[in-house]
Design a protein around this motif. Sequence first.
Motif, PDB file in Angstrom:
ATOM      1  N   TRP A  47       0.867  -1.162   0.000  1.00 18.70           N
ATOM      2  CA  TRP A  47       0.000   0.000   0.000  1.00 18.70           C
ATOM      3  C   TRP A  47       0.914   1.224   0.000  1.00 18.70           C
ATOM      4  O   TRP A  47       1.686   1.433   0.933  1.00 18.70           O
ATOM      5  CB  TRP A  47      -0.866  -0.033   1.240  1.00 18.70           C
ATOM      6  N   LEU A  48       0.816   2.050  -1.025  1.00 16.78           N
ATOM      7  CA  LEU A  48       1.702   3.205  -1.181  1.00 16.78           C
ATOM      8  C   LEU A  48       1.605   4.162  -0.001  1.00 16.78           C
ATOM      9  O   LEU A  48       2.620   4.596   0.541  1.00 16.78           O
ATOM     10  CB  LEU A  48       1.385   3.949  -2.491  1.00 16.78           C
ATOM     11  N   GLU A  49       0.382   4.485   0.401  1.00 13.85           N
ATOM     12  CA  GLU A  49       0.184   5.489   1.439  1.00 13.85           C
ATOM     13  C   GLU A  49       0.445   4.964   2.848  1.00 13.85           C
ATOM     14  O   GLU A  49       0.554   5.742   3.790  1.00 13.85           O
ATOM     15  CB  GLU A  49      -1.249   6.055   1.382  1.00 13.85           C
ATOM     16  N   PRO A  51       3.067   2.460   4.304  1.00 12.68           N
ATOM     17  CA  PRO A  51       4.188   1.518   4.199  1.00 12.68           C
ATOM     18  C   PRO A  51       4.090   0.396   5.231  1.00 12.68           C
ATOM     19  O   PRO A  51       3.682   0.613   6.368  1.00 12.68           O
ATOM     20  CB  PRO A  51       5.417   2.399   4.468  1.00 12.68           C
ATOM     21  N   ASP A  99       0.181   2.215  -8.911  1.00 12.52           N
ATOM     22  CA  ASP A  99       1.405   2.927  -9.281  1.00 12.52           C
ATOM     23  C   ASP A  99       2.284   1.918 -10.016  1.00 12.52           C
ATOM     24  O   ASP A  99       2.893   1.041  -9.414  1.00 12.52           O
ATOM     25  CB  ASP A  99       2.088   3.481  -8.034  1.00 12.52           C
ATOM     26  N   VAL A 104       8.698   4.510  -5.438  1.00 14.05           N
ATOM     27  CA  VAL A 104       7.842   4.954  -4.342  1.00 14.05           C
ATOM     28  C   VAL A 104       8.088   6.411  -3.948  1.00 14.05           C
ATOM     29  O   VAL A 104       7.134   7.181  -3.803  1.00 14.05           O
ATOM     30  CB  VAL A 104       7.963   4.005  -3.128  1.00 14.05           C
ATOM     31  N   ALA A 107       6.474   8.645  -6.493  1.00 13.01           N
ATOM     32  CA  ALA A 107       5.010   8.569  -6.427  1.00 13.01           C
ATOM     33  C   ALA A 107       4.478   9.381  -5.246  1.00 13.01           C
ATOM     34  O   ALA A 107       3.481  10.100  -5.377  1.00 13.01           O
ATOM     35  CB  ALA A 107       4.564   7.115  -6.320  1.00 13.01           C
ATOM     36  N   ASN A 108       5.142   9.278  -4.108  1.00 17.98           N
ATOM     37  CA  ASN A 108       4.707  10.054  -2.937  1.00 17.98           C
ATOM     38  C   ASN A 108       4.850  11.557  -3.168  1.00 17.98           C
ATOM     39  O   ASN A 108       3.972  12.327  -2.779  1.00 17.98           O
ATOM     40  CB  ASN A 108       5.483   9.622  -1.690  1.00 17.98           C
ATOM     41  N   ASN A 121      -3.675   3.318  -3.064  1.00 16.45           N
ATOM     42  CA  ASN A 121      -2.786   2.955  -4.166  1.00 16.45           C
ATOM     43  C   ASN A 121      -1.998   1.714  -3.799  1.00 16.45           C
ATOM     44  O   ASN A 121      -1.550   1.583  -2.656  1.00 16.45           O
ATOM     45  CB  ASN A 121      -1.750   4.063  -4.403  1.00 16.45           C
ATOM     46  N   VAL A 123       1.526  -0.408  -4.945  1.00 16.65           N
ATOM     47  CA  VAL A 123       2.798  -0.246  -5.628  1.00 16.65           C
ATOM     48  C   VAL A 123       3.030  -1.498  -6.469  1.00 16.65           C
ATOM     49  O   VAL A 123       3.240  -2.585  -5.938  1.00 16.65           O
ATOM     50  CB  VAL A 123       3.956  -0.055  -4.617  1.00 16.65           C
ATOM     51  N   ASP A 125       5.612  -2.208  -8.621  1.00 17.67           N
ATOM     52  CA  ASP A 125       6.917  -1.835  -9.155  1.00 17.67           C
ATOM     53  C   ASP A 125       7.460  -2.814 -10.189  1.00 17.67           C
ATOM     54  O   ASP A 125       8.202  -2.432 -11.077  1.00 17.67           O
ATOM     55  CB  ASP A 125       7.929  -1.613  -8.027  1.00 17.67           C
TER      56      ASP A 125
END
Length: 177
Positions: A47-49, A51, A99, A104, A107-108, A121, A123, A125
């Motif tokens: 989860w991007l938001e 960590p 993303d 990361v 993106a942030n 979001n 990730v 990658d």
Amino acid sequence: MRRVLLFLPLAVVIGLGFFLWRGLYLNPKELPSALIGKPVPQFELPWLEKPGQTLTQEALKGKVSLLNIWATWCPSCRTEHPFLMELAHRRGIPIYGVDYKDEVPAANRWLSDLGNPYVANVVDDKGSLGLDLGVYGAPETFIIDKRGVIRYRHAGPLNDAIWKRDLLPVFQQLQGE
């Protein structure tokens, strides 16, 4: 035999010319998807938001939503972003982000600078979810129904005209189900 060999390059050039000419009349936005009517592929990605936490396809169930493939390296994604902000914040459309093949920190920064239209979001990658979705590149947007089933796919950036013409009718129909 020599005469045949002399005309072989000409035949190849004519054949390639035909395929290139035919390609001029294809619409790249009308890329078929074998996943229409099928559940979002299984995934468990960071989860991007948040960590250290992960999201799965289960997060997409319960309400009609958009799944948007985006990246900071994608110029069309930057063009699309203000419209996604409007969809999310003014029209209340839930949008989940992927993303795609991105870094990361970049993106942030992107979301901090341009705003965050996403409910959440993931990730991606390595591009594994993108591959499972049949993504050709970013941006791409999928409409996901309440059961987590893919009902529509749009390749390319969204704008108000495309939203009203192509996605909104599908979105509204699914909300009524």
